[in-house]
Design an enzyme around this catalytic site. Structure first.
Site, PDB file in Angstrom:
ATOM      1  N   ASP A 102      36.211  46.402  32.388  1.00 25.29           N
ATOM      2  CA  ASP A 102      35.347  45.813  33.408  1.00 25.29           C
ATOM      3  C   ASP A 102      34.152  45.137  32.734  1.00 25.29           C
ATOM      4  O   ASP A 102      33.538  45.715  31.831  1.00 25.29           O
ATOM      5  CB  ASP A 102      34.852  46.927  34.344  1.00 25.29           C
ATOM      6  CG  ASP A 102      35.023  46.564  35.803  1.00 25.29           C
ATOM      7  OD1 ASP A 102      34.381  45.592  36.241  1.00 25.29           O
ATOM      8  OD2 ASP A 102      35.782  47.263  36.502  1.00 25.29           O
ATOM      9  N   ASP A 210      33.323  41.459  37.075  1.00 21.45           N
ATOM     10  CA  ASP A 210      32.638  41.976  38.259  1.00 21.45           C
ATOM     11  C   ASP A 210      31.761  40.899  38.909  1.00 21.45           C
ATOM     12  O   ASP A 210      31.026  40.191  38.208  1.00 21.45           O
ATOM     13  CB  ASP A 210      31.751  43.149  37.814  1.00 21.45           C
ATOM     14  CG  ASP A 210      31.114  43.891  38.960  1.00 21.45           C
ATOM     15  OD1 ASP A 210      31.834  44.554  39.715  1.00 21.45           O
ATOM     16  OD2 ASP A 210      29.878  43.813  39.117  1.00 21.45           O
ATOM     17  N   GLU A 272      36.286  38.650  40.011  1.00 18.45           N
ATOM     18  CA  GLU A 272      36.053  39.092  41.392  1.00 18.45           C
ATOM     19  C   GLU A 272      35.233  37.994  42.072  1.00 18.45           C
ATOM     20  O   GLU A 272      34.039  37.854  41.812  1.00 18.45           O
ATOM     21  CB  GLU A 272      35.297  40.419  41.395  1.00 18.45           C
ATOM     22  CG  GLU A 272      35.163  41.003  42.791  1.00 18.45           C
ATOM     23  CD  GLU A 272      34.155  42.139  42.871  1.00 18.45           C
ATOM     24  OE1 GLU A 272      34.341  43.034  43.707  1.00 18.45           O
ATOM     25  OE2 GLU A 272      33.166  42.143  42.114  1.00 18.45           O
ATOM     26  N   HIS A 346      38.766  50.303  43.844  1.00 14.90           N
ATOM     27  CA  HIS A 346      37.759  51.364  43.988  1.00 14.90           C
ATOM     28  C   HIS A 346      36.717  51.058  45.063  1.00 14.90           C
ATOM     29  O   HIS A 346      35.862  51.891  45.333  1.00 14.90           O
ATOM     30  CB  HIS A 346      37.072  51.572  42.638  1.00 14.90           C
ATOM     31  CG  HIS A 346      36.317  50.352  42.214  1.00 14.90           C
ATOM     32  ND1 HIS A 346      36.942  49.163  41.880  1.00 14.90           N
ATOM     33  CD2 HIS A 346      34.996  50.102  42.117  1.00 14.90           C
ATOM     34  CE1 HIS A 346      36.040  48.251  41.586  1.00 14.90           C
ATOM     35  NE2 HIS A 346      34.845  48.794  41.723  1.00 14.90           N
ATOM     36  N   ASP A 347      36.741  49.850  45.630  1.00 16.66           N
ATOM     37  CA  ASP A 347      35.802  49.509  46.711  1.00 16.66           C
ATOM     38  C   ASP A 347      36.473  49.570  48.081  1.00 16.66           C
ATOM     39  O   ASP A 347      35.834  49.271  49.097  1.00 16.66           O
ATOM     40  CB  ASP A 347      35.249  48.092  46.517  1.00 16.66           C
ATOM     41  CG  ASP A 347      34.411  47.963  45.263  1.00 16.66           C
ATOM     42  OD1 ASP A 347      33.776  48.959  44.864  1.00 16.66           O
ATOM     43  OD2 ASP A 347      34.387  46.861  44.675  1.00 16.66           O
TER      44      ASP A 347
HETATM   45  C1  GLC Z   1      31.663  45.007  42.437  1.00 14.58           C
HETATM   46  C2  GLC Z   1      32.248  46.365  42.159  1.00 14.58           C
HETATM   47  C3  GLC Z   1      31.522  47.384  42.977  1.00 14.58           C
HETATM   48  C4  GLC Z   1      30.058  47.361  42.592  1.00 14.58           C
HETATM   49  C5  GLC Z   1      29.484  45.959  42.689  1.00 14.58           C
HETATM   50  C6  GLC Z   1      28.172  45.855  41.956  1.00 14.58           C
HETATM   51  O1  GLC Z   1      31.876  44.597  43.723  1.00 14.58           O
HETATM   52  O2  GLC Z   1      33.623  46.349  42.391  1.00 14.58           O
HETATM   53  O3  GLC Z   1      32.060  48.664  42.842  1.00 14.58           O
HETATM   54  O4  GLC Z   1      29.338  48.214  43.429  1.00 14.58           O
HETATM   55  O5  GLC Z   1      30.316  44.993  42.107  1.00 14.58           O
HETATM   56  O6  GLC Z   1      28.383  45.880  40.578  1.00 14.58           O
END
Ligand code: GLC
Ligand code: CA
Length: 469
Positions: A102, A210, A272, A346-347
């Site tokens: 990540d 991320d 992402e 994980h979200d």
């Molecule tokens: C992304 C991650 C999430 C995190 C956010 C801030 O969306 O997947 O888990 O809280 O970024 O880093």
């Protein structure tokens, strides 16, 4: 569907996402760890997986479960040592499994040395590495007013006041996650070297990037328009999602990556992105643009959530879901772009509970139906630990038991703005029961009494698909 045929290992791969805290605890201290992951590589291999994506394991105060990084080059001691990490990479490679890590570089942690320096004085050399601004003014009681009206994704203002220099810093996520100022070139170079270069030099095979759509903020950080007059802070995403310089930054970073890998090595990146239009998606993932290899879209996982406020459920139809899911991959038709397919991470809550049925009668067949769905679409498949067993959501968790900072932060903001007994709070509880981020973060296996695999062997499904295109 026609796509430009350009075979790559990552187009044919199935990627298995691991959340270190809850995957496998090798020393019984209650936290999963890297040695635990290594001990399960044979199981992972047996699933037919080609690569693992390991969520953040770096040193961190864990305000946002490691997405608040204090040192990119160090493993959080509870997860093990650097040696454990290098061993996990080596043992994966021995089994033909690639390792994706990540890359969390929209922000770091308040505990990162760079931020500590930046906060130390207005004239510090790293002051400009973050967004510092004086208060817009002061309330009658002397309380400083944030520089703009943006809200944080985790509730409340996106600005935190720092007594030391009497200025605010920007954090679009938790208060402990200061946003980097990507306009500053020296800052970008330091990020690349520490977070990207260090891990490429230690043989990782790519990155999950991320919030990769948020680094570029609109100059001047203007106030957001008021879409919800009942709350003090507003949605500012128009000013920092897919912002003006974002593609330039990703091109620059990709070029940097090539300087850190041996000739001929094919790394992969998945960004992402979340939201955007078709042009954005193409710009990010076109192979000639050299930004990401593929991206995550949030359209289908947000179905049933109010567009104004995530924790307010709205009805949706099967057609809504199908159209949303199709947005993940239809845009690649006739292009040199590539896509991803996923239902969980994980979200997200567990897909069988969210989109199927987790009742004892239907859980298994419902999970199999969802598995069949995702392996029959176009794009690299990502599955999340436990999804292969059809793990369901947990039931009846009280607000005091919620660990995720998005849940606790949002709860705090609603309590302050509307009150504990408000309609808003009632709706929040309903939504939390279904979509809390904690659903995906409980211990692997946990509640599943008799585990059965709900996924077929996954190896090379991509190539099978490609042959049919
Ligand atoms: C992304 C991650 C999430 C995190 C956010 C801030 O969306 O997947 O888990 O809280 O970024 O880093
Ligand atoms: Ca442990």
């Amino acid at each position: 569907m026609t796509i430009i045929h350009n075979p790559k290992w990552w187009k044919e791969a199935t990627i298995y996402q691991i959340y270190p805290a809850s995957f496998k605890d090798s020393n019984n201290d209650g936290w999963g760890d890297l040695a635990g992951i290594t001990s399960k590589l044979d199981y992972i291999k047996e699933l037919g997986v080609d690569a693992i994506w390991v969520c953040p394991f770096y040193d961190s105060p864990q305000e946002d479960m490691g997405y608040d990084i204090a040192n990119y080059e160090k493993v959080w001691p509870r997860y093990g040592t650097s040696e454990d990490c290098f061993q996990m990479i080596e043992e994966s490679h021995k089994r033909g499994i690639k390792v994706i890590v990540d890359l969390v570089i929209n922000h770091c942690s308040e505990e990162h040395e760079w931020f500590k320096e930046s906060r130390s004085s207005k004239t510090n050399a790293k002051r400009d590495w973050f967004f510092w601004k004086p208060p817009k003014g002061y309330e009658i009681d002397g309380t400083p007013i944030p520089p703009n009206n943006w809200r944080s994704f985790f509730g409340g203002s996106a600005w935190k006041y720092d007594e030391n220099t009497e200025e605010f810093f920007l954090h679009v996520f938790a208060p402990g996650q200061p946003d980097f100022n990507w306009e500053n070139k020296e800052c970008r170079q330091a990020i690349y070297d520490s977070s990207v270069g260090f891990w490429l030099r230690h043989n990782v095979d790519g990155f999950r990037i991320d919030v990769g759509s948020m680094y570029s903020k609109v100059e001047g950080l203007p106030d957001a328009s008021i879409t919800d007059p009942t709350v003090p802070y507003q949605d500012g995403t128009d000013f920092f999602v897919n912002g003006p310089r974002i593609h330039e930054y990703h091109k620059e970073m990709r070029q940097y990556m090539y300087t850190q890998i041996p000739e001929g090595k094919e790394i992969m990146t998945v960004g992402e992105v979340g939201i955007g239009n078709e042009k954005d998606f193409k710009d990010y993932t076109s192979s000639k643009e050299e930004e990401f290899n593929m991206m995550f879209n949030f359209k289908h996982t947000s179905v049933g959530e109010s567009p104004e406020f995530k924790y307010e459920l709205i009805p949706f139809t099967l057609k809504d879901f199908k159209l949303a899911l199709a947005e993940s991959f239809l845009f690649i038709e006739g292009t040199d772009c590539w896509s991803t397919i996923y239902l969980e991470n994980h979200d997200q809550p567990r897909s069988v509970s969210r989109f199927g049925s987790d009742s004892p009668e239907w859980r298994e067949i419902s999970s199999k139906m969802l598995a069949t769905l995702i392996i029959s679409l176009t794009g690299t498949v990502f599955i999340y630990q436990g999804q292969e067993l059809g793990m369901p959501n947990f039931k009846n968790r009280k607000i005091e038991q919620i660990k995720c900072v998005e849940g606790t932060g949002t709860y705090g903001a609603i309590k302050r703005d509307y009150g504990e007994d408000s309609e808003k709070m009632k709706k929040f509880y309903e939504a939390l029961a279904l979509i809390s981020r904690d659903h995906g973060r409980t211990p692997f296996l946990g509640v599943v009494k008799s585990p059965t695999l709900v996924f077929p062997r996954m190896r090379n499904h991509g190539s099978i698909l490609m042959n049919h295109l």
